[in-house]
Design a protein around this motif. Structure first.
Motif, PDB file in Angstrom:
ATOM      1  N   GLY A  86      -4.619  -4.551 -22.631  1.00 29.71           N
ATOM      2  CA  GLY A  86      -5.564  -3.761 -21.867  1.00 29.71           C
ATOM      3  C   GLY A  86      -6.391  -4.563 -20.890  1.00 29.71           C
ATOM      4  O   GLY A  86      -7.176  -4.003 -20.138  1.00 29.71           O
ATOM      5  N   GLU A  87      -6.243  -5.905 -20.863  1.00 25.87           N
ATOM      6  CA  GLU A  87      -7.057  -6.736 -19.985  1.00 25.87           C
ATOM      7  C   GLU A  87      -6.356  -7.077 -18.673  1.00 25.87           C
ATOM      8  O   GLU A  87      -6.909  -7.801 -17.863  1.00 25.87           O
ATOM      9  CB  GLU A  87      -7.433  -8.036 -20.706  1.00 25.87           C
ATOM     10  N   THR A  88      -5.164  -6.569 -18.469  1.00 27.33           N
ATOM     11  CA  THR A  88      -4.419  -6.912 -17.265  1.00 27.33           C
ATOM     12  C   THR A  88      -4.611  -5.894 -16.154  1.00 27.33           C
ATOM     13  O   THR A  88      -4.114  -6.092 -15.060  1.00 27.33           O
ATOM     14  CB  THR A  88      -2.922  -7.011 -17.580  1.00 27.33           C
ATOM     15  N   GLU A  89      -5.288  -4.809 -16.413  1.00 29.83           N
ATOM     16  CA  GLU A  89      -5.494  -3.829 -15.360  1.00 29.83           C
ATOM     17  C   GLU A  89      -6.476  -4.377 -14.327  1.00 29.83           C
ATOM     18  O   GLU A  89      -7.477  -5.000 -14.663  1.00 29.83           O
ATOM     19  CB  GLU A  89      -6.029  -2.511 -15.953  1.00 29.83           C
ATOM     20  N   SER A  90      -6.189  -4.124 -13.069  1.00 28.16           N
ATOM     21  CA  SER A  90      -7.017  -4.663 -12.003  1.00 28.16           C
ATOM     22  C   SER A  90      -8.316  -3.872 -11.876  1.00 28.16           C
ATOM     23  O   SER A  90      -8.353  -2.672 -12.106  1.00 28.16           O
ATOM     24  CB  SER A  90      -6.258  -4.615 -10.678  1.00 28.16           C
ATOM     25  N   THR A  91      -9.374  -4.588 -11.540  1.00 27.13           N
ATOM     26  CA  THR A  91     -10.662  -3.953 -11.292  1.00 27.13           C
ATOM     27  C   THR A  91     -10.863  -3.848  -9.796  1.00 27.13           C
ATOM     28  O   THR A  91     -10.868  -4.863  -9.103  1.00 27.13           O
ATOM     29  CB  THR A  91     -11.792  -4.795 -11.914  1.00 27.13           C
ATOM     30  N   PRO A  92     -11.000  -2.661  -9.250  1.00 20.10           N
ATOM     31  CA  PRO A  92     -11.151  -2.516  -7.806  1.00 20.10           C
ATOM     32  C   PRO A  92     -12.345  -3.297  -7.278  1.00 20.10           C
ATOM     33  O   PRO A  92     -13.409  -3.320  -7.894  1.00 20.10           O
ATOM     34  CB  PRO A  92     -11.336  -1.002  -7.625  1.00 20.10           C
ATOM     35  N   ASN A  93     -12.152  -3.942  -6.186  1.00 23.60           N
ATOM     36  CA  ASN A  93     -13.216  -4.687  -5.529  1.00 23.60           C
ATOM     37  C   ASN A  93     -13.903  -3.758  -4.532  1.00 23.60           C
ATOM     38  O   ASN A  93     -13.267  -3.255  -3.609  1.00 23.60           O
ATOM     39  CB  ASN A  93     -12.606  -5.899  -4.819  1.00 23.60           C
ATOM     40  N   PRO A  94     -15.209  -3.505  -4.696  1.00 31.77           N
ATOM     41  CA  PRO A  94     -15.871  -2.563  -3.793  1.00 31.77           C
ATOM     42  C   PRO A  94     -15.855  -3.002  -2.346  1.00 31.77           C
ATOM     43  O   PRO A  94     -15.939  -2.173  -1.444  1.00 31.77           O
ATOM     44  CB  PRO A  94     -17.303  -2.520  -4.349  1.00 31.77           C
ATOM     45  N   LYS A  95     -15.741  -4.315  -2.098  1.00 34.87           N
ATOM     46  CA  LYS A  95     -15.724  -4.809  -0.723  1.00 34.87           C
ATOM     47  C   LYS A  95     -14.306  -4.939  -0.168  1.00 34.87           C
ATOM     48  O   LYS A  95     -14.117  -5.383   0.952  1.00 34.87           O
ATOM     49  CB  LYS A  95     -16.420  -6.169  -0.662  1.00 34.87           C
ATOM     50  N   GLU A  96     -13.321  -4.575  -0.969  1.00 36.37           N
ATOM     51  CA  GLU A  96     -11.933  -4.747  -0.565  1.00 36.37           C
ATOM     52  C   GLU A  96     -11.575  -3.751   0.528  1.00 36.37           C
ATOM     53  O   GLU A  96     -11.889  -2.560   0.444  1.00 36.37           O
ATOM     54  CB  GLU A  96     -11.033  -4.553  -1.783  1.00 36.37           C
ATOM     55  N   SER A  97     -10.888  -4.228   1.563  1.00 37.95           N
ATOM     56  CA  SER A  97     -10.491  -3.348   2.658  1.00 37.95           C
ATOM     57  C   SER A  97      -9.371  -2.435   2.206  1.00 37.95           C
ATOM     58  O   SER A  97      -8.715  -2.667   1.180  1.00 37.95           O
ATOM     59  CB  SER A  97     -10.035  -4.182   3.852  1.00 37.95           C
ATOM     60  N   ALA A  98      -9.147  -1.376   2.989  1.00 38.75           N
ATOM     61  CA  ALA A  98      -8.100  -0.415   2.637  1.00 38.75           C
ATOM     62  C   ALA A  98      -6.726  -1.073   2.646  1.00 38.75           C
ATOM     63  O   ALA A  98      -5.883  -0.786   1.790  1.00 38.75           O
ATOM     64  CB  ALA A  98      -8.137   0.759   3.610  1.00 38.75           C
ATOM     65  N   SER A  99      -6.498  -1.986   3.604  1.00 35.96           N
ATOM     66  CA  SER A  99      -5.185  -2.645   3.678  1.00 35.96           C
ATOM     67  C   SER A  99      -4.956  -3.544   2.465  1.00 35.96           C
ATOM     68  O   SER A  99      -3.858  -3.577   1.904  1.00 35.96           O
ATOM     69  CB  SER A  99      -5.077  -3.454   4.971  1.00 35.96           C
ATOM     70  N   LEU A 100      -5.992  -4.275   2.032  1.00 39.36           N
ATOM     71  CA  LEU A 100      -5.847  -5.116   0.853  1.00 39.36           C
ATOM     72  C   LEU A 100      -5.683  -4.281  -0.403  1.00 39.36           C
ATOM     73  O   LEU A 100      -4.955  -4.663  -1.324  1.00 39.36           O
ATOM     74  CB  LEU A 100      -7.048  -6.050   0.717  1.00 39.36           C
ATOM     75  N   SER A 101      -6.341  -3.138  -0.448  1.00 40.66           N
ATOM     76  CA  SER A 101      -6.204  -2.257  -1.607  1.00 40.66           C
ATOM     77  C   SER A 101      -4.766  -1.763  -1.731  1.00 40.66           C
ATOM     78  O   SER A 101      -4.203  -1.722  -2.834  1.00 40.66           O
ATOM     79  CB  SER A 101      -7.170  -1.076  -1.492  1.00 40.66           C
ATOM     80  N   ARG A 102      -4.180  -1.399  -0.598  1.00 39.52           N
ATOM     81  CA  ARG A 102      -2.776  -0.955  -0.618  1.00 39.52           C
ATOM     82  C   ARG A 102      -1.860  -2.103  -1.009  1.00 39.52           C
ATOM     83  O   ARG A 102      -0.901  -1.918  -1.772  1.00 39.52           O
ATOM     84  CB  ARG A 102      -2.386  -0.409   0.756  1.00 39.52           C
ATOM     85  N   LEU A 103      -2.142  -3.300  -0.495  1.00 38.98           N
ATOM     86  CA  LEU A 103      -1.315  -4.456  -0.838  1.00 38.98           C
ATOM     87  C   LEU A 103      -1.397  -4.742  -2.332  1.00 38.98           C
ATOM     88  O   LEU A 103      -0.372  -5.007  -2.978  1.00 38.98           O
ATOM     89  CB  LEU A 103      -1.772  -5.682  -0.041  1.00 38.98           C
ATOM     90  N   ARG A 104      -2.594  -4.693  -2.896  1.00 38.32           N
ATOM     91  CA  ARG A 104      -2.749  -4.929  -4.334  1.00 38.32           C
ATOM     92  C   ARG A 104      -1.974  -3.902  -5.146  1.00 38.32           C
ATOM     93  O   ARG A 104      -1.272  -4.247  -6.104  1.00 38.32           O
ATOM     94  CB  ARG A 104      -4.236  -4.878  -4.715  1.00 38.32           C
ATOM     95  N   HIS A 105      -2.067  -2.636  -4.756  1.00 38.36           N
ATOM     96  CA  HIS A 105      -1.363  -1.585  -5.494  1.00 38.36           C
ATOM     97  C   HIS A 105       0.148  -1.778  -5.428  1.00 38.36           C
ATOM     98  O   HIS A 105       0.849  -1.685  -6.453  1.00 38.36           O
ATOM     99  CB  HIS A 105      -1.744  -0.217  -4.926  1.00 38.36           C
TER     100      HIS A 105
END
Length: 746
Positions: A86-105
């Protein structure tokens, strides 16, 4: 003993009335607790890799004031441990840009897909339907393997390259995190390579050797306390067997070897029903012997060549090995796709499209085997005088030039002789590709040259455990830059200026714009070539990424190594791979003296597409790189002059003590890679030879600095004369090139 120890084990049984015995495989070799430990080890290793990927997208650390900055010992790298459930799930970064969020996903989704396919395949093998009837022999099998290995080791000692290392053989074990496992103590040492060999074959049965898979094997090797060369030795043996068997199969079918790379064969293979392929793999997992009857084709040659045998003549049984390979054991087309048609795609027609998009782009084989020839006249540059101008690149419509005759044979004069010579050379290359194919690939990228041969020479120090290619790109631009730099450095005036720059330190000089006025007067000589080459490096990087996405290297993991503007090519390629979501292609990256920013979101994308290590090598004394970068934006820093602080997972190595000048990287590539990457990555004899050249360059610079101190004045006149001469040489080269291109066009 090409067929493993299965037959020897059966022969050792006293009672013929006992149930039939299977060939050695993971079920008959490992006890039930050991099989569970192996599955847990692989699962934990993939979770460590997943956690490392997610850390790439963590929030950058806050900037610390100088008073609160920590010491190097306080910022040392912490050991990686397997995460809890259960510790491997990513925690969204509030300052993360939309493009980086898509890349992470998308990076996470791609990793999860790879992980699921791999674990499913391994679980099915470790838990077959007939588990009860096949288990229970592990203790005896491990004893037999141990006694066989001891006997063979006494008769066949290890080759010298596997006996002695310039570095401690344990150093490689620090490169990848070791996962605690009971197998490290419960499993006999001779049986550990068999386990690693089995996992490698199972990975290949997925019909691609993903970069993440090779990183996983590195972690498993470390966790099992295996010597550094174990994995590459297994890879070399499997690669040679696969290619030889595939060639033999195609020739016996009348294909002459063409079935493995022809488009029709690949299309026919793609048209095969996926359900049918899965049935083949499934049946092979139940009983390895069945694969021979199912696949035909390669299965028998593979078994005959001993695909199951590892070091000391021990290993998996023949049918078990073929069963682990699955559909790959029966298809020459799949084998050809795995190796990129045995290197032909990297030097064949596919490269023509890329070479049309830039002035010059192509791959040159360095090792192993017969290297692809550079154009004539491209030997090492002498100490005196500039290198000869580059010959024009023929247009795509021009007929291929005949091969150059060797010094021991008379030149071909008739058409028949030329054709026969070309056919003979092609057969030699084909034989070299067959004998020396590897399951992994390394591409070296030079950042400046003074001779076209310098695209290749820095990478001779890399070992032949992988296929080593050099990238040839924008020859004219890099020649202009290299000639300008070396001409400037050979003046007493520049030697004096180096003394002044080093006194103030490169970083302080760069940030405060404290460059001596004398140097700025002649800076235009190197500024223009550097800016041109810097811009073209970005385009070459995007083209390199496209070539890798189109699998010119086959379905194999790639390691990228570059220095100076070669590192900029790599960085551009990684960013492009991230934008196009090409995960699992690049395994490791080593960038030396990089002419790129040391910060920015581009590093996140670069780290996300590298499954293994991303290493930035820098020197705070690289005054040449600092001078070249003085007119560029420096607010983000320069990676070749300082460490990359973020994202997590980018390693920075300070080589200031060894690298006092940008031009020395070319001679120190092997030494640096060997120490930070592992002894098995380089050929130490060539490394020592290159280090001697670096020492000669250092002594020459020291001599010139001493004379500069004794000279009256600052050498202003000499610098200006050098600048004028370099400009004339650049103009002359471009005129020669333009005239040659006009002749070709006419």
């Amino acid at each position: 003993m090409p067929f493993g120890i299965g037959e020897r084990f059966k022969a050792s049984k006293d009672a013929p009335s006992q149930k039939p015995q299977y060939d050695v495989d993971l079920v008959t070799l490992l006890t039930d607790p050991q099989r569970q430990d192996l599955l847990h080890l692989i699962t934990a290793a993939t979770e460590v890799m997943r956690t490392s990927l997610l850390r790439t997208f963590d929030t950058p650390p806050p900037k610390k004031s100088s008073s609160s900055s920590s010491s190097p010992s306080e910022t040392s790298e912490k050991p990686v441990t397997p995460p809890a459930t259960g510790e491997t799930e990513s925690t969204p970064n509030p300052k993360e840009s939309a493009s980086l969020s898509r890349l992470r996903h998308e990076a996470t989704a791609s990793f999860d897909h790879w992980q699921q396919d791999l674990l499913t395949r391994i679980y099915d093998i470790l838990n077959p339907a007939d588990l009860e009837s096949r288990a229970g022999t592990a203790a005896h099998m491990q004893d037999v393997i141990g006694s066989t290995a001891d006997a063979n080791d006494s008769q066949n000692p290890l080759p010298e390259e596997e006996k002695h290392y310039p570095l401690d053989s344990d150093m490689e074990n620090t490169r990848f995190p070791a996962i605690p496992t009971g197998l490290s103590t419960s499993l006999p040492n001779p049986a550990k390579p068999v386990v690693l060999h089995s996992i490698l074959l199972l990975i290949l049965s997925l019909e691609t050797y993903d970069a993440r898979s090779r990183t996983l094997l590195r972690i498993l090797s470390t966790s099992l306390s295996l010597p550094p060369l174990t994995l590459v030795t297994l890879e070399k043996s499997i690669a040679k067997t696969l290619v030889t068997a595939a060639k033999s199969s195609s020739n016996s079918n009348g294909g002459g070897g063409g079935d493995m790379s022809a488009d029709s064969s690949r299309e026919k293979q793609k048209a095969n029903n996926k359900w049918n392929r899965r049935i083949k793999i499934g049946i092979a997992g139940v009983a390895g012997a069945a694969v021979i009857g199912i696949t035909g084709g390669l299965a028998a040659p593979l078994v005959a060549a001993g695909i199951g045998t590892v070091m000391s003549g021990i290993g998996l049984g023949a049918t078990a090995a073929a069963g682990y390979l699955g559909a790959l054991a029966g298809s020459g087309a799949l084998v050809g796709a795995l190796f990129g048609a045995y290197g032909g795609k990297m030097t064949g027609e596919m490269m023509q499209r890329y070479s049309q998009e830039v002035e010059d782009f192509g791959f040159v084989k360095v090792k192993p085997g017969v290297p692809d020839l550079l154009p004539s006249g491209e030997g090492e540059e002498g100490e005196e005088g500039p290198a000869p101008p580059l010959p024009p690149r023929p247009s795509s419509s021009s007929p291929p030039l005949p091969p150059r005759p060797s010094s021991s044979s008379p030149p071909a004069t008739t058409f028949d002789e030329i054709q026969a010579s070309a056919e003979k050379e092609e057969k030699q290359r084909e034989k070299a590709r067959e004998e020396d194919s590897r399951l992994a690939l390394t591409i070296g990228i030079s950042g400046w040259i003074t001779s076209p041969q310098h695209f290749v020479t820095p990478w001779r120090s890399l070992s032949s455990h992988t296929d080593v290619y050099a990238l040839r790109w924008e020859s004219t631009a890099l020649m202009d830059l290299g000639t300008a730099l070396t001409s400037m450095l050979k003046t007493y005036g520049f030697a004096y200026l180096k003394i002044e720059i080093i006194k103030r330190t490169v970083l302080a000089t760069l940030m405060a714009a404290m460059w001596p006025i004398l140097l700025l007067k002649v800076g235009k000589v190197v500024d223009n070539p550097f800016n041109i080459a810097k811009t073209r490096a970005e385009k070459a990087g995007r083209i390199l990424a496209d070539a890798l996405i189109n699998r010119v290297q086959g379905n194999r993991p790639v390691t990228l190594v570059g220095y100076s503007l070669g590192s900029r090519v790599i960085y551009s390629a990684l960013v492009e791979l991230a934008e196009r979501r090409a995960f699992g292609v690049v395994e490791n990256v080593y960038m030396l003296g990089s002419a790129i920013p040391s910060g920015g979101e581009g590093w996140i994308g670069a780290r996300a597409v590298v499954s293994g290590r991303l290493v930035n090598v820098y020197s705070e004394k690289d005054y040449i790189l600092g001078f070249l970068y003085r007119t560029s934006a420096v607010q983000l820093g320069v990676a070749g002059l300082q460490s990359v602080k973020w994202p997590d997972g980018v390693e920075s190595v300070d080589m200031s003590d060894a690298v006092e000048g940008h031009l020395r990287y070319r001679f120190l590539v092997g030494d640096i890679i060997g120490h930070i990457g592992g002894s098995e990555l380089v050929d130490w004899e060539i490394v020592e030879e290159e280090k001697r050249k670096a020492e000669e360059l250092k002594r020459e610079e020291e001599r010139m600095e001493k004379e500069a101190r004794e000279k009256d004045g600052h050498g202003e006149k000499e610098l200006e004369e050098t600048a004028e001469r370099v400009e004339r040489e650049q103009e002359q080269r471009h005129v020669v090139k333009d005239v040659a291109q006009m002749k070709i066009a006419s």
